[in-house]
Design a protein around this motif. Structure first.
Motif, PDB file in Angstrom:
ATOM      1  N   GLY A 162       9.871   1.193  -7.756  1.00 43.48           N
ATOM      2  CA  GLY A 162       9.971   0.433  -5.836  1.00 43.48           C
ATOM      3  C   GLY A 162      11.353   0.555  -5.340  1.00 43.48           C
ATOM      4  N   SER A 182       2.202  -0.054 -11.381  1.00 40.47           N
ATOM      5  CA  SER A 182       1.462  -0.347 -10.304  1.00 40.47           C
ATOM      6  C   SER A 182       0.886   1.165  -9.458  1.00 40.47           C
ATOM      7  N   PRO A 234       2.003  -0.553  -4.123  1.00 47.84           N
ATOM      8  CA  PRO A 234       2.983  -0.418  -4.910  1.00 47.84           C
ATOM      9  C   PRO A 234       3.298  -2.010  -5.099  1.00 47.84           C
ATOM     10  N   ASN A 235       1.700  -2.792  -4.472  1.00 45.07           N
ATOM     11  CA  ASN A 235       1.951  -4.425  -5.109  1.00 45.07           C
ATOM     12  C   ASN A 235       0.615  -4.569  -5.734  1.00 45.07           C
ATOM     13  N   VAL A 236       0.287  -3.625  -6.372  1.00 41.14           N
ATOM     14  CA  VAL A 236      -0.895  -3.978  -7.216  1.00 41.14           C
ATOM     15  C   VAL A 236      -0.580  -3.460  -7.973  1.00 41.14           C
ATOM     16  N   LEU A 237      -0.390  -4.741  -9.473  1.00 42.61           N
ATOM     17  CA  LEU A 237      -0.174  -3.144 -10.799  1.00 42.61           C
ATOM     18  C   LEU A 237      -1.892  -2.907 -11.202  1.00 42.61           C
ATOM     19  N   GLU A 238      -1.526  -2.117 -12.569  1.00 39.72           N
ATOM     20  CA  GLU A 238      -2.964  -1.631 -12.398  1.00 39.72           C
ATOM     21  C   GLU A 238      -3.105  -2.793 -13.846  1.00 39.72           C
ATOM     22  N   LEU A 277       1.356  -8.451  -6.295  1.00 40.42           N
ATOM     23  CA  LEU A 277       2.941  -8.835  -7.076  1.00 40.42           C
ATOM     24  C   LEU A 277       3.541  -8.902  -5.056  1.00 40.42           C
TER      25      LEU A 277
END
Length: 412
Positions: free
Chosen positions: A193, A250, A346-350, A355
């Motif tokens: 990121g 992410s 990119p603002n969600v993780l597994e 985020l």
């Protein structure tokens, strides 16, 4: 010319031990500001500076933005950029301050040498606070050379003091943060990121600082009671937020096969549906257009929007044209939800960990839908978009609203 100019509030402030301006007589200064009726460039600028001295940073930015609209010379424009940089610096937004100071230096070198020493000194002090002491020392030496040539003893002395105290300028971490990270923390900006406002520390923590960190801490604390998975807050003190690393990638890094894309789309749709189901009456944060369009206007006025980063179908537009179109085409806001504000892979993780919630607030649902749809289509294709809408539960997306909120995002 700048806040060091004796014609601008010179008797209203002194410098503290960190070379920051503080009011000598706050009560009298506050009374003068309350009675002020700014009407031209000089009065808007002076009132903006005085509001900054009082710590009223949002109002200071409003007045300095108005002064910026009224400038009639390049020299004045540069000095307002410096003043705006000071406001952002004092409120803790080092990244924006540095952008403004660098622009002031570049413009002064090209067209306004009479204000170059001010621009160079402000950039030098800002970089020193961020720990870039070599670059700061070079800039302050340049400022000193310029000021010796100009012959103003007061300005020469201020630069000498800045050079002598250079090693004291890096902003220390608050005690609780320093205790957590240890005496010799390892900082890295090399991470997925590569966001400019977050640093990876000791291989275990993410650290943010400034007004965005404060906003994120407030929203993380509030949102934690609503069943949304969030990063763990390791410590928060002053304007520094430290988050524990979740040890998960992410969704943007999940791969590029059609099957993976559909999985990402489903995950995003399901998570966004849960977020949007939170009752808006319980949300204390406002992200509606009155708020966001005012922020967008500030970004445009202060030159913080790069049109080279616009999406392909918006290339050729200026930031001013985008802002005008946003006002002309503004939709109603009858379908409000608790919106994330930057809901992208990119603002969600597994593991459905959400985020970067610093922009969360009550807003039209399409503020989130538009960005998710855009990134999914670009990165994973149409099947991922269909999976997203199916998981979210939206059969007929409103293309006009998606287009509007995607255009709005160009100014952020």
């Amino acid at each position: 010319m700048t806040t060091s100019d004796p014609t601008v509030a010179q008797r209203s402030y002194r410098f503290d031990e960190r070379d920051g301006m503080i009011p000598v007589d706050p009560e009298s200064l506050a009374a003068r500001v309350a009675a002020a009726r700014p009407h031209d460039f000089a009065s808007y600028r002076q009132t903006g500076i005085e509001l900054m001295l009082l710590g009223r940073y949002e109002s200071a930015l409003d007045h300095l933005d108005r002064a910026l609209e009224l400038v009639d010379t390049q020299s004045r424009r540069i000095t307002v950029w410096i003043n705006l940089g000071d406001v952002h610096r004092y409120r803790g937004d080092a990244a924006t301050a540095t952008v403004l100071f660098r622009r002031a230096v570049d413009a002064a070198r090209a067209t306004a040498p009479e204000v170059l020493s001010f621009a160079v000194q402000h950039l030098g002090k800002a970089l020193a606070e961020q720990g870039d002491l070599d670059a700061a020392r070079d800039l302050l030496r340049e400022a000193l050379h310029l000021r010796v040539g100009e012959g103003d003893p007061e300005l020469i002395e201020s630069t000498r003091v800045a050079l002598e105290t250079l090693d004291e300028l890096p902003i220390p971490l608050p005690p609780a943060v320093a205790a957590l990270l240890g005496d010799t923390p390892t900082f890295s900006g090399d991470h997925e990121g590569m966001s400019g406002d977050v640093i990876f520390v000791n291989g275990s923590y993410w650290i943010k600082r400034g007004p965005r960190a404060v906003a994120e801490h407030e929203r993380l604390t509030w949102l934690r009671g609503y069943g949304i998975r969030l990063p763990e807050i390791a410590v928060f003190e002053a304007d520094v937020l430290v988050l524990a690393d979740a040890a998960a990638a992410s969704l943007a890094a999940a791969g590029d096969s059609a099957e993976v894309g559909q999985s990402v789309g489903r995950a995003l749709g399901a998570l966004l549906r849960r977020l949007h189901e939170i009752p808006i009456a319980e949300c204390p944060f406002d992200g509606r257009l009155d708020i966001t369009l005012a922020q967008a206007r500030r970004h445009v006025l202060e030159g913080l929007v790069d049109p080279d980063d616009f999406d392909d179908d918006h290339h050729g537009l200026t930031p001013e044209q985008v802002l005008r179109r946003l006002h002309d085409d503004r939709p109603d806001e009858s379908d409000l939800v608790v919106a994330h504000g930057d809901f992208t892979p990119p603002n969600v993780l597994e593991g459905d960990i959400l985020l970067d919630v610093g922009g969360l607030g009550v807003a039209d649902r399409y503020r989130d839908i538009a960005l998710a749809e855009r990134d999914l289509r670009e990165d994973f294709g149409d099947d991922a978009v269909r999976a997203f809408f199916a998981a979210y539960g939206l059969d007929a997306p409103d293309q006009r609203r998606m287009d509007y909120y995607r255009l709005l995002d160009e100014l952020f």
